[in-house]
Design a protein around this motif. Structure first.
Motif, PDB file in Angstrom:
ATOM      1  N   THR A 186      25.875   5.991 -20.603  1.00 21.97           N
ATOM      2  CA  THR A 186      26.838   6.003 -19.505  1.00 21.97           C
ATOM      3  C   THR A 186      28.261   5.904 -20.024  1.00 21.97           C
ATOM      4  OG1 THR A 186      25.202   4.981 -18.053  1.00 21.97           O
ATOM      5  CG2 THR A 186      27.507   4.859 -17.357  1.00 21.97           C
ATOM      6  N   ALA A 187      28.488   5.013 -20.990  1.00 21.33           N
ATOM      7  CA  ALA A 187      29.833   4.850 -21.546  1.00 21.33           C
ATOM      8  C   ALA A 187      30.283   6.115 -22.268  1.00 21.33           C
ATOM      9  CB  ALA A 187      29.862   3.660 -22.495  1.00 21.33           C
ATOM     10  N   ILE A 188      29.416   6.663 -23.097  1.00 17.90           N
ATOM     11  CA  ILE A 188      29.776   7.861 -23.861  1.00 17.90           C
ATOM     12  C   ILE A 188      29.970   9.055 -22.935  1.00 17.90           C
ATOM     13  CG2 ILE A 188      28.955   9.503 -25.590  1.00 17.90           C
ATOM     14  CD1 ILE A 188      27.540   7.087 -26.935  1.00 17.90           C
ATOM     15  N   ALA A 189      29.083   9.220 -21.942  1.00 18.31           N
ATOM     16  CA  ALA A 189      29.203  10.336 -21.005  1.00 18.31           C
ATOM     17  C   ALA A 189      30.463  10.204 -20.151  1.00 18.31           C
ATOM     18  CB  ALA A 189      27.964  10.421 -20.124  1.00 18.31           C
ATOM     19  N   SER A 190      30.857   8.989 -19.813  1.00 16.13           N
ATOM     20  CA  SER A 190      32.093   8.794 -19.042  1.00 16.13           C
ATOM     21  C   SER A 190      33.309   9.254 -19.839  1.00 16.13           C
ATOM     22  CB  SER A 190      32.255   7.319 -18.663  1.00 16.13           C
ATOM     23  OG  SER A 190      31.207   6.907 -17.844  1.00 16.13           O
ATOM     24  N   ILE A 191      33.344   8.869 -21.106  1.00 15.38           N
ATOM     25  CA  ILE A 191      34.463   9.278 -21.962  1.00 15.38           C
ATOM     26  C   ILE A 191      34.478  10.795 -22.126  1.00 15.38           C
ATOM     27  CG2 ILE A 191      35.367   9.153 -24.315  1.00 15.38           C
ATOM     28  CD1 ILE A 191      34.258   6.238 -24.353  1.00 15.38           C
ATOM     29  N   LEU A 192      33.320  11.377 -22.381  1.00 18.42           N
ATOM     30  CA  LEU A 192      33.252  12.831 -22.542  1.00 18.42           C
ATOM     31  C   LEU A 192      33.601  13.566 -21.255  1.00 18.42           C
ATOM     32  CD1 LEU A 192      30.057  13.203 -24.758  1.00 18.42           C
ATOM     33  CD2 LEU A 192      32.444  13.477 -25.452  1.00 18.42           C
ATOM     34  N   THR A 193      33.223  13.007 -20.106  1.00 22.13           N
ATOM     35  CA  THR A 193      33.560  13.629 -18.823  1.00 22.13           C
ATOM     36  C   THR A 193      35.074  13.628 -18.604  1.00 22.13           C
ATOM     37  OG1 THR A 193      31.451  12.943 -17.891  1.00 22.13           O
ATOM     38  CG2 THR A 193      33.184  13.521 -16.331  1.00 22.13           C
ATOM     39  N   ILE A 194      35.724  12.541 -18.961  1.00 25.44           N
ATOM     40  CA  ILE A 194      37.178  12.473 -18.837  1.00 25.44           C
ATOM     41  C   ILE A 194      37.836  13.526 -19.739  1.00 25.44           C
ATOM     42  CG2 ILE A 194      39.193  11.028 -19.339  1.00 25.44           C
ATOM     43  CD1 ILE A 194      37.456   8.630 -18.413  1.00 25.44           C
ATOM     44  N   ILE A 195      37.334  13.656 -20.957  1.00 28.49           N
ATOM     45  CA  ILE A 195      37.896  14.630 -21.888  1.00 28.49           C
ATOM     46  C   ILE A 195      37.685  16.052 -21.380  1.00 28.49           C
ATOM     47  CG2 ILE A 195      37.637  15.614 -24.206  1.00 28.49           C
ATOM     48  CD1 ILE A 195      36.994  12.731 -25.170  1.00 28.49           C
ATOM     49  N   VAL A 196      36.468  16.357 -20.942  1.00 29.25           N
ATOM     50  CA  VAL A 196      36.177  17.707 -20.442  1.00 29.25           C
ATOM     51  C   VAL A 196      36.990  18.007 -19.190  1.00 29.25           C
ATOM     52  CG1 VAL A 196      34.371  19.148 -19.419  1.00 29.25           C
ATOM     53  CG2 VAL A 196      33.887  17.831 -21.473  1.00 29.25           C
ATOM     54  N   SER A 197      37.112  17.033 -18.293  1.00 30.97           N
ATOM     55  CA  SER A 197      37.907  17.236 -17.076  1.00 30.97           C
ATOM     56  C   SER A 197      39.375  17.470 -17.407  1.00 30.97           C
ATOM     57  CB  SER A 197      37.768  16.029 -16.149  1.00 30.97           C
ATOM     58  OG  SER A 197      36.440  15.880 -15.731  1.00 30.97           O
ATOM     59  N   ALA A 198      39.887  16.745 -18.390  1.00 31.08           N
ATOM     60  CA  ALA A 198      41.285  16.940 -18.794  1.00 31.08           C
ATOM     61  C   ALA A 198      41.486  18.331 -19.392  1.00 31.08           C
ATOM     62  CB  ALA A 198      41.690  15.867 -19.793  1.00 31.08           C
ATOM     63  N   ILE A 199      40.534  18.770 -20.200  1.00 32.08           N
ATOM     64  CA  ILE A 199      40.642  20.113 -20.790  1.00 32.08           C
ATOM     65  C   ILE A 199      40.602  21.182 -19.705  1.00 32.08           C
ATOM     66  CG2 ILE A 199      39.415  21.793 -22.228  1.00 32.08           C
ATOM     67  CD1 ILE A 199      38.624  19.421 -24.037  1.00 32.08           C
ATOM     68  N   ILE A 200      39.707  21.020 -18.738  1.00 32.13           N
ATOM     69  CA  ILE A 200      39.618  21.989 -17.643  1.00 32.13           C
ATOM     70  C   ILE A 200      40.900  21.984 -16.815  1.00 32.13           C
ATOM     71  CG2 ILE A 200      38.435  22.511 -15.485  1.00 32.13           C
ATOM     72  CD1 ILE A 200      35.832  21.643 -16.890  1.00 32.13           C
ATOM     73  N   ALA A 201      41.484  20.796 -16.585  1.00 31.28           N
ATOM     74  CA  ALA A 201      42.722  20.717 -15.811  1.00 31.28           C
ATOM     75  C   ALA A 201      43.866  21.402 -16.547  1.00 31.28           C
ATOM     76  CB  ALA A 201      43.066  19.260 -15.548  1.00 31.28           C
ATOM     77  N   VAL A 202      43.945  21.222 -17.856  1.00 26.11           N
ATOM     78  CA  VAL A 202      45.011  21.857 -18.640  1.00 26.11           C
ATOM     79  C   VAL A 202      44.822  23.369 -18.655  1.00 26.11           C
ATOM     80  CG1 VAL A 202      45.926  22.123 -20.969  1.00 26.11           C
ATOM     81  CG2 VAL A 202      45.514  19.844 -20.056  1.00 26.11           C
ATOM     82  N   ILE A 203      43.584  23.804 -18.849  1.00 23.84           N
ATOM     83  CA  ILE A 203      43.315  25.248 -18.895  1.00 23.84           C
ATOM     84  C   ILE A 203      43.630  25.903 -17.554  1.00 23.84           C
ATOM     85  CG2 ILE A 203      41.442  26.939 -19.054  1.00 23.84           C
ATOM     86  CD1 ILE A 203      40.278  25.259 -21.290  1.00 23.84           C
ATOM     87  N   SER A 204      43.389  25.210 -16.460  1.00 26.90           N
ATOM     88  CA  SER A 204      43.620  25.809 -15.145  1.00 26.90           C
ATOM     89  C   SER A 204      45.114  26.043 -14.872  1.00 26.90           C
ATOM     90  CB  SER A 204      43.012  24.948 -14.050  1.00 26.90           C
ATOM     91  OG  SER A 204      43.707  23.709 -13.962  1.00 26.90           O
TER      92      SER A 204
END
Length: 82
Positions: free
Chosen positions: A58-76
């Motif tokens: 849960t901890a690792i997936a939360s961190i990775l989700t934040i990173i992936v969401s940030a990358i998607i937000a920047v790309i958009s």
């Protein structure tokens, strides 16, 4: 990205991380001094520590989700994308 997409990304990442953590630190019954249960499968884990692994996943997936969401937000926001 909307909340539904974030939840889907989190669930996928959680399962990937959880399945990667499952074999780590596991001792089979045939490897331990105390067999534990008579007649149990020798390859069965003595203490799989599933709760600890679920919390770590849960901890690792939360961190990775934040990173992936940030990358998607920047790309958009890049011109010519989407």
């Amino acid at each position: 990205m909307n909340i539904g997409g974030t939840i889907v990304i989190f669930i996928i990442l959680w399962w990937v991380v959880f399945l990667a953590l499952l074999p780590m630190g596991v001792t089979a019954r045939w490897e331990s001094e105390d067999d534990g249960v008579r007649g149990a499968e020798p390859g069965a884990p003595v203490d799989p520590q599933l709760k600890r692994k679920a919390i770590r996943a849960t901890a690792i997936a939360s961190i990775l989700t934040i990173i992936v969401s940030a990358i998607i937000a920047v790309i958009s926001f890049l011109p010519g994308v989407y």
